[in-house]
Design a protein around this motif. Structure first.
Motif, PDB file in Angstrom:
ATOM      1  N   GLY A   5      36.664 -18.968  32.742  1.00 42.82           N
ATOM      2  CA  GLY A   5      36.133 -20.202  33.302  1.00 42.82           C
ATOM      3  C   GLY A   5      35.694 -20.087  34.742  1.00 42.82           C
ATOM      4  O   GLY A   5      35.701 -21.084  35.491  1.00 42.82           O
ATOM      5  N   MET A   6      35.284 -18.891  35.158  1.00 44.76           N
ATOM      6  CA  MET A   6      34.857 -18.703  36.544  1.00 44.76           C
ATOM      7  C   MET A   6      33.498 -19.353  36.802  1.00 44.76           C
ATOM      8  O   MET A   6      32.761 -19.669  35.878  1.00 44.76           O
ATOM      9  N   LEU A  42      40.412 -19.408  39.636  1.00 41.36           N
ATOM     10  CA  LEU A  42      39.765 -18.096  39.679  1.00 41.36           C
ATOM     11  C   LEU A  42      38.269 -18.347  39.733  1.00 41.36           C
ATOM     12  O   LEU A  42      37.620 -18.554  38.716  1.00 41.36           O
ATOM     13  N   VAL A  43      37.708 -18.345  40.945  1.00 41.36           N
ATOM     14  CA  VAL A  43      36.349 -18.851  41.118  1.00 41.36           C
ATOM     15  C   VAL A  43      35.294 -17.815  40.751  1.00 41.36           C
ATOM     16  O   VAL A  43      34.192 -18.169  40.318  1.00 41.36           O
ATOM     17  N   SER A  44      35.616 -16.535  40.909  1.00 36.78           N
ATOM     18  CA  SER A  44      34.614 -15.502  40.658  1.00 36.78           C
ATOM     19  C   SER A  44      35.301 -14.172  40.414  1.00 36.78           C
ATOM     20  O   SER A  44      36.462 -13.963  40.795  1.00 36.78           O
ATOM     21  N   VAL A  45      34.569 -13.270  39.796  1.00 42.35           N
ATOM     22  CA  VAL A  45      34.949 -11.854  39.787  1.00 42.35           C
ATOM     23  C   VAL A  45      33.880 -11.115  40.568  1.00 42.35           C
ATOM     24  O   VAL A  45      32.683 -11.372  40.403  1.00 42.35           O
ATOM     25  N   ALA A  93      24.501 -13.161  31.984  1.00 45.12           N
ATOM     26  CA  ALA A  93      25.238 -14.204  32.701  1.00 45.12           C
ATOM     27  C   ALA A  93      24.701 -15.591  32.353  1.00 45.12           C
ATOM     28  O   ALA A  93      25.471 -16.532  32.118  1.00 45.12           O
ATOM     29  N   ALA A  94      23.395 -15.731  32.301  1.00 40.03           N
ATOM     30  CA  ALA A  94      22.800 -17.017  31.952  1.00 40.03           C
ATOM     31  C   ALA A  94      23.212 -17.456  30.563  1.00 40.03           C
ATOM     32  O   ALA A  94      23.450 -18.652  30.312  1.00 40.03           O
ATOM     33  N   SER A  95      23.326 -16.512  29.636  1.00 41.51           N
ATOM     34  CA  SER A  95      23.663 -16.859  28.256  1.00 41.51           C
ATOM     35  C   SER A  95      25.075 -17.416  28.119  1.00 41.51           C
ATOM     36  O   SER A  95      25.380 -18.109  27.144  1.00 41.51           O
ATOM     37  N   VAL A  96      25.949 -17.110  29.108  1.00 39.38           N
ATOM     38  CA  VAL A  96      27.312 -17.651  29.078  1.00 39.38           C
ATOM     39  C   VAL A  96      27.517 -18.688  30.179  1.00 39.38           C
ATOM     40  O   VAL A  96      28.647 -19.054  30.511  1.00 39.38           O
TER      41      VAL A  96
END
Length: 315
Positions: A120-121, A86-89, A171-174
């Motif tokens: 884990g994307m 699952l590469v992206s949402v 997003a950066a924080s994760v």
């Protein structure tokens, strides 16, 4: 600000497939989002049979953040059983500046980021496009009818920057890159405006999805596709790839387009992929196709793209 830095991986990839080939709602009215594990298994089995090892989860089909934790785990387990990442949402038509829904869409995007990280994307993908207009829903091809337009208003654009920066920081924080999809009549609708938006956001993990196909297909005058790529590719961190056969009158009185394969359409992807690699692109690719056998065309496009990449790329 300089263009976002690219990951240090020596080659780009993987090459993922879109979900356009699957119905978001079954004949009995069941949404794919709510479908059984057996139905999901059939989706990933088809993806596996076509030789893909990665897929983008479009929220038009499945909204990972709106699944329970156990259902998210089930989604990943079923995909993994078929060797599919699952590469992206991709959060689409949920603009953070949509009138009357911007704050609600912002909250939803935050949840989507957390779900992407949990699964884990590699990328959180979104944009500023809004739900289809009635005219677009009625058209054979939605891009031939007028849709919502971002206002030419400094305060609204500043609001978009603030809210997208907020999402980028999350997003950066994760540990996720955030990619913004180019789309007509939004602040990501021209090469110059899209680049300026990335620079205004000012975060290294926020880049562009240079989906120039979204613009090439329009039945109106467009920027030169070579110039659009040259301006946007330095900022690219994820890439939706599709192509259209386009024709237009020399006097600008008419334009038309129809979906086709990456190899046959107006955009010369051999040249553009070479340029992207030269500029340091290292993100995932997403094969996208409207009409016909979307999955089959995506598989052919994957094979074509693979021929343009270093031997170790696209895994």
């Amino acid at each position: 600000m300089n263009a976002p830095s690219h990951p240090s991986a020596p080659t780009p990839g993987p090459i993922a497939v879109c979900m356009h080939g699957f119905a978001p709602v079954a004949a009995d009215g069941t949404r794919l989002h709510d479908a059984s594990a057996e139905t999901w298994d059939d989706v990933f089995a088809q993806v596996e049979r076509l030789g893909f090892t990665a897929i983008e989860i479009a929220d038009s089909h499945i909204r990972p953040s709106e699944l329970t934790a156990s259902r998210r785990a089930e989604l990943k387990s079923v995909a993994t059983s078929h060797g599919i990442e699952l590469v992206s949402v991709h959060v689409q038509r949920q603009s953070v500046i949509q009138p009357g829904k911007g704050e609600e869409n912002l909250a939803y995007a935050h949840r989507a980021i957390d779900a992407a990280a949990e699964l884990g994307m590699r990328v959180f993908s979104t944009g500023l496009h809004q739900p289809f207009s009635e005219a677009q829903r009625a058209a054979l091809w939605f891009w031939t009818a007028p849709g919502p337009v971002d206002p030419d208003d400094a305060d609204t654009r500043a609001l978009a920057v603030r809210r997208l920066r907020e999402l980028g920081e999350h997003a950066a924080s994760v540990g996720l890159p955030m990619s913004l999809e180019m789309y007509e009549d939004t602040y990501l609708g021209t090469a110059d405006s899209a680049v300026r938006l990335i620079e205004e956001i000012g975060l290294d993990n926020v880049g562009l999805n240079p989906d120039i196909g979204n613009l090439v297909r329009l039945h109106r005058p467009i920027e030169d596709w070579r110039e659009m790529h040259e301006k946007t590719l330095p900022y690219a961190n994820y890439w939706h790839m599709k192509n259209y056969a386009r024709d237009e009158a020399a006097d600008g009185s008419w334009q038309t387009s129809t979906p086709t394969s990456m190899e046959l359409g107006l955009i010369n992807y051999r040249a553009m992929v070479a340029r992207a690699l030269e500029l340091g692109f290292r993100g995932p690719f997403l094969m996208e196709q409207y009409g016909g056998d979307s999955l089959g065309v995506c598989a052919r496009n994957r094979d074509y793209l693979t021929s343009l990449l270093p031997a170790t790329a696209g895994a």
